[in-house]
Design a protein around this motif. Structure first.
Motif, mmCIF file in Angstrom:
data_model
loop_
_atom_site.group_PDB
_atom_site.id
_atom_site.type_symbol
_atom_site.label_atom_id
_atom_site.label_comp_id
_atom_site.label_asym_id
_atom_site.label_seq_id
_atom_site.Cartn_x
_atom_site.Cartn_y
_atom_site.Cartn_z
ATOM 1 N N ALA A 152 15.710 -5.682 -3.854
ATOM 2 C CA ALA A 152 16.105 -6.037 -2.490
ATOM 3 C C ALA A 152 14.917 -6.414 -1.613
ATOM 4 N N ASP A 153 13.707 -6.269 -2.116
ATOM 5 C CA ASP A 153 12.500 -6.595 -1.349
ATOM 6 C C ASP A 153 11.774 -7.725 -2.055
ATOM 7 N N PRO A 154 12.191 -8.966 -1.830
ATOM 8 C CA PRO A 154 11.679 -10.087 -2.631
ATOM 9 C C PRO A 154 10.198 -10.370 -2.454
ATOM 10 N N GLY A 155 9.582 -9.909 -1.349
ATOM 11 C CA GLY A 155 8.179 -10.229 -1.134
ATOM 12 C C GLY A 155 7.215 -9.219 -1.702
ATOM 13 N N LEU A 156 7.714 -8.143 -2.269
ATOM 14 C CA LEU A 156 6.833 -7.045 -2.676
ATOM 15 C C LEU A 156 6.379 -7.202 -4.123
ATOM 16 N N ARG A 157 5.086 -7.075 -4.334
ATOM 17 C CA ARG A 157 4.510 -7.080 -5.676
ATOM 18 C C ARG A 157 3.480 -5.962 -5.756
ATOM 19 N N GLU A 173 0.830 -1.198 0.000
ATOM 20 C CA GLU A 173 0.000 0.000 0.000
ATOM 21 C C GLU A 173 0.864 1.247 0.000
ATOM 22 N N THR A 174 2.054 1.150 0.619
ATOM 23 C CA THR A 174 2.989 2.253 0.683
ATOM 24 C C THR A 174 4.354 1.764 0.211
ATOM 25 N N ILE A 175 5.028 2.578 -0.586
ATOM 26 C CA ILE A 175 6.365 2.247 -1.056
ATOM 27 C C ILE A 175 7.361 3.030 -0.216
ATOM 28 N N THR A 176 8.266 2.346 0.432
ATOM 29 C CA THR A 176 9.308 3.020 1.191
ATOM 30 C C THR A 176 10.556 3.147 0.322
ATOM 31 N N THR A 177 11.212 4.287 0.416
ATOM 32 C CA THR A 177 12.397 4.540 -0.394
ATOM 33 C C THR A 177 13.384 5.403 0.371
ATOM 34 N N ARG A 178 14.656 5.182 0.123
ATOM 35 C CA ARG A 178 15.717 5.983 0.710
ATOM 36 C C ARG A 178 16.384 6.870 -0.336
#
Length: 378
Positions: free
Chosen positions: A360-365, A62-67
């Protein structure tokens, strides 16, 4: 309802559920003896009806985190550093290292493109019709991918190597001598030392813009870096995103002949002014000032200032990076569509940076749920 039940019904994580509480969308009661919070089932169902929500598929974000990039207070920051400051001092390669590896001083090896650029350039040069530079770039990226058997290696070091190969190959495919002769009206004109460097740094990333979202969706499906760049290029090729610079270039040409008439014609037609305003910024586009500083005293800079004065006081109407880029193009003899190509080459750095985060986030789709309103089976 328990926390788990309410979150499942709404299709969100527990953190999002508590965010709804803090925003007043739901109320919760703390259980006695340290027991978890409970939620009113009627309130949860009412929120479900309001949002049209159903349980989300596992792994949907629902939210994309980014650095990577922060857009705040009419400023842009790459990993905490002001992009406008970087544009005055840094090279595109060092900014790529910052975005890809988190360190401007991290060295990135130059790719060996021997035997690759020439066949790609040959294919691009023989495209039928009247292809724009961005058309050539899309074909170049697809061809570079076909020639790279290691493109499916998604380990970070391999992705960075592939990204540099793609980035350099894109420019090389446009023609000999680099980006400038490929985009200049007169390819023999010497390249000004700061123009492309500044623009490529300023445009390297801009948060979760439409093309970047397309790139992240591709990366979430574990598409290789060339496919990620191709997805970004596809989303870029629209009038409200990457091709807006060409409209701004055309508008500035009209304004150079008669500024007031150019503005009045758009207002009469009920159209927004090309090269003005932005969906993120409120009072100014910080990138525009940096580009306009490259052409002090020029007629183009004076006309941009005159246009800005003519619309001053209108909320959210100010010169943006597209208009500033158009002014720079006209001063230095770059073709009308050069802004699109510069944008595409620059933003490739950002797309790859976001892809590295996504890998780097293998579970995210990503899967947006549609509310079906068509015919139902009888």
């Amino acid at each position: 309802m328990t926390t788990a039940e309410a979150a499942a019904r709404l299709g969100v994580k527990a953190e999002t559920l508590y965010a709804y509480v803090s925003r007043g969308l739901l109320t919760s009661e703390r259980g006695t003896g340290g027991r978890a919070s409970t939620f009113d089932a009627a309130e949860v169902e009412a929120l479900v009806a309001t949002r049209g929500a159903t349980r989300r598929p596992t792994g949907v974000a629902e939210t994309i985190t980014t650095r990577l990039t922060l857009l705040a207070d009419d400023e842009v920051y790459y990993r905490g550093l002001r992009a406008t400051d970087l544009a005055r001092t840094e090279t595109p390669e060092r900014v790529a290292a910052l975005l890809w590896l988190g360190d401007r001083d991290a060295g990135i090896d130059e790719p060996d493109l021997g035997g690759v650029v020439e066949p790609v350039r040959e294919i691009v040069a023989h495209l039928p019709g009247r292809p724009r530079p961005t058309d050539r770039l899309r074909v170049a990226v697809a061809t570079l991918a076909a020639l790279d058997p290691w493109r499916f290696d998604l380990e970070p070091a391999a992705v960075v190597a592939t990204a540099m190969r793609c980035w350099r190959g894109m420019v090389g495919a446009l023609g000999e001598g680099g980006l400038w002769p490929a985009l200049a009206d007169d390819p023999t004109t010497p390249e000004p030392p700061e123009v492309l460097r500044t623009a490529l740094v300023l445009l390297a990333d801009h948060g979760l813009a439409a093309s970047t979202m397309a790139a992240r969706v591709a990366a979430s499906a574990r598409a290789h870096p060339y496919a990620v760049v191709s997805a970004g290029l596809g989303a870029l090729d629209g009038p409200v995103h990457g091709t807006a610079s060409t409209a701004a270039h055309r508008f500035l040409g009209e304004a150079l002949r008669d500024p007031e008439a150019a503005v009045a014609e758009r207002l009469r037609a009920g159209e927004r002014l090309p090269g003005f305003g932005h969906s993120i910024y409120r009072e100014r586009d910080p990138r525009a000032a940096v580009l306009l500083a490259l052409i002090p005293g020029s007629e183009e800079a004076a006309v941009v200032e005159r246009l800005a004065a003519a619309v001053a006081g209108r909320p959210g109407v100010f010169p943006n990076v597209d208009l500033a880029m158009a002014a720079v193009q006209r001063v230095y003899g770059l073709r009308a569509e050069a802004g699109e190509a510069i944008f595409a080459v620059a933003r490739t750095v950002g797309w790859i940076a976001h892809a590295l985060e996504q890998y780097a986030d293998p579970g995210l789709r990503f899967r947006v749920e549609g509310a079906y309103v068509g015919l139902r089976p009888s």
